[in-house]
Motif scaffolding. Sequence first.
Motif, mmCIF file in Angstrom:
data_model
loop_
_atom_site.group_PDB
_atom_site.id
_atom_site.type_symbol
_atom_site.label_atom_id
_atom_site.label_comp_id
_atom_site.label_asym_id
_atom_site.label_seq_id
_atom_site.Cartn_x
_atom_site.Cartn_y
_atom_site.Cartn_z
ATOM 1 N N SER A 141 2.341 -13.446 -30.986
ATOM 2 C CA SER A 141 3.315 -12.426 -30.579
ATOM 3 C C SER A 141 4.485 -12.281 -31.534
ATOM 4 O O SER A 141 5.048 -11.192 -31.664
ATOM 5 C CB SER A 141 3.838 -12.706 -29.170
ATOM 6 O OG SER A 141 4.566 -13.918 -29.113
ATOM 7 N N MET A 170 8.282 -9.531 -26.304
ATOM 8 C CA MET A 170 7.609 -10.675 -25.694
ATOM 9 C C MET A 170 8.424 -11.896 -26.048
ATOM 10 O O MET A 170 8.587 -12.225 -27.231
ATOM 11 C CB MET A 170 6.178 -10.803 -26.244
ATOM 12 C CG MET A 170 5.376 -11.948 -25.629
ATOM 13 S SD MET A 170 4.965 -11.675 -23.890
ATOM 14 C CE MET A 170 5.809 -13.059 -23.102
ATOM 15 N N ALA A 224 -2.197 0.565 -25.048
ATOM 16 C CA ALA A 224 -1.475 -0.648 -24.670
ATOM 17 C C ALA A 224 -0.874 -0.507 -23.275
ATOM 18 O O ALA A 224 -0.939 -1.445 -22.461
ATOM 19 C CB ALA A 224 -0.385 -0.955 -25.690
ATOM 20 N N CYS A 225 -0.297 0.647 -22.980
ATOM 21 C CA CYS A 225 0.272 0.878 -21.650
ATOM 22 C C CYS A 225 -0.812 0.819 -20.581
ATOM 23 O O CYS A 225 -0.621 0.227 -19.510
ATOM 24 C CB CYS A 225 0.969 2.235 -21.599
ATOM 25 S SG CYS A 225 2.505 2.315 -22.546
ATOM 26 N N ALA A 268 8.944 -8.895 -21.565
ATOM 27 C CA ALA A 268 8.215 -9.880 -20.770
ATOM 28 C C ALA A 268 8.593 -11.297 -21.213
ATOM 29 O O ALA A 268 8.909 -11.528 -22.380
ATOM 30 C CB ALA A 268 6.711 -9.675 -20.906
ATOM 31 N N LYS A 297 -1.911 -2.723 -19.919
ATOM 32 C CA LYS A 297 -0.928 -3.494 -19.151
ATOM 33 C C LYS A 297 -0.852 -3.052 -17.695
ATOM 34 O O LYS A 297 -0.704 -3.874 -16.786
ATOM 35 C CB LYS A 297 0.454 -3.378 -19.799
ATOM 36 C CG LYS A 297 1.516 -4.218 -19.091
ATOM 37 C CD LYS A 297 2.849 -4.193 -19.808
ATOM 38 C CE LYS A 297 3.868 -5.061 -19.069
ATOM 39 N NZ LYS A 297 5.191 -5.054 -19.723
ATOM 40 N N GLU A 298 -0.945 -1.754 -17.446
ATOM 41 C CA GLU A 298 -0.656 -1.218 -16.127
ATOM 42 C C GLU A 298 -1.879 -1.050 -15.232
ATOM 43 O O GLU A 298 -1.757 -0.948 -14.007
ATOM 44 C CB GLU A 298 0.063 0.126 -16.257
ATOM 45 C CG GLU A 298 1.433 0.008 -16.930
ATOM 46 C CD GLU A 298 2.077 1.353 -17.210
ATOM 47 O OE1 GLU A 298 1.608 2.359 -16.635
ATOM 48 O OE2 GLU A 298 3.043 1.394 -17.991
ATOM 49 N N LYS A 351 11.086 -3.945 -25.027
ATOM 50 C CA LYS A 351 9.632 -4.052 -24.857
ATOM 51 C C LYS A 351 9.084 -5.305 -25.526
ATOM 52 O O LYS A 351 7.917 -5.369 -25.912
ATOM 53 C CB LYS A 351 8.937 -2.817 -25.457
ATOM 54 C CG LYS A 351 9.391 -1.489 -24.883
ATOM 55 C CD LYS A 351 8.980 -1.309 -23.435
ATOM 56 C CE LYS A 351 9.344 0.078 -22.924
ATOM 57 N NZ LYS A 351 9.001 0.242 -21.492
#
Length: 266
Positions: free
Chosen positions: A169, A126, A209-210, A152, A213-214, A124
């Motif tokens: 990050s 960055m 957070a999910c 990502a 993002k989604e 998960k």
Amino acid sequence: MGRKVVLVGCGNMGYAMLKGWLSAGKLAAGDVTVVEPNEGLRARAAAHGVVVTADAGELAAADLVVFAVKPQVIRDVVPAYRRLEDATYLSVAAGTGVATFEELLGREAAVMRCMPNTPAAIGKGMMVVFANRNVGAETKAFVEGLLAASGAVATIDDEALMDAVTAVSGSGPAYVFHFIECLAAAGEKAGLPAETAKLLAMQTVYGAACLAKESGEEPGTLREQVTSPGGTTAAALGVLMGEERLAELVGEAVEAAKRRSVELGE
């Protein structure tokens, strides 16, 4: 036959990357050689079917050499790989610029630098990548595909931006962990049992957070959607956003991290 990858260093980050490559099918075990002086770490890597060795002495060739070692040993470790003339070199060592690798490997070496963060250990992360002028488009795509197994991937064209990347990050997970600590402590102070407060804080941050993002929505839009005029959320945001308190605090924190990153790279 796939590309031959040499992973130099198989500590926490190196091992997480290795597992990600293999489990995602990015590489076959037979295409990976791990160079690791620590016997226990070698054995852990060998259990995945990859070739392991204690040093670079027997390496004859490689398409990609990944340096997952601590910055303080870079100058001791890297020169042994200079003879792998056709290789591209990828470093995940924090704070070590491409110029250092060009000095150690030669000005014509193809060098890439990646700043990962700790969630890469669970896929998960960055990962932000910079490549010097000697790295071709096909190799860039291959490396970015490998890194995608850990989360990502973003690219930058100006290496100087790595200090900002580090501040946002690279160090960012610690900011979030501290926010979870603070939210859990506030929940406990409000009367919740400690374990319940911790669960609520962790799951709330994770879920938010999910969703961010989604959903495809901007974070500001999501914030507005959950904030009823005159409601509880509005009362809390009046504290956090009043006089831009949180925005200023986060800005100061990121600037401090960026400034320190610059200092460490000098």
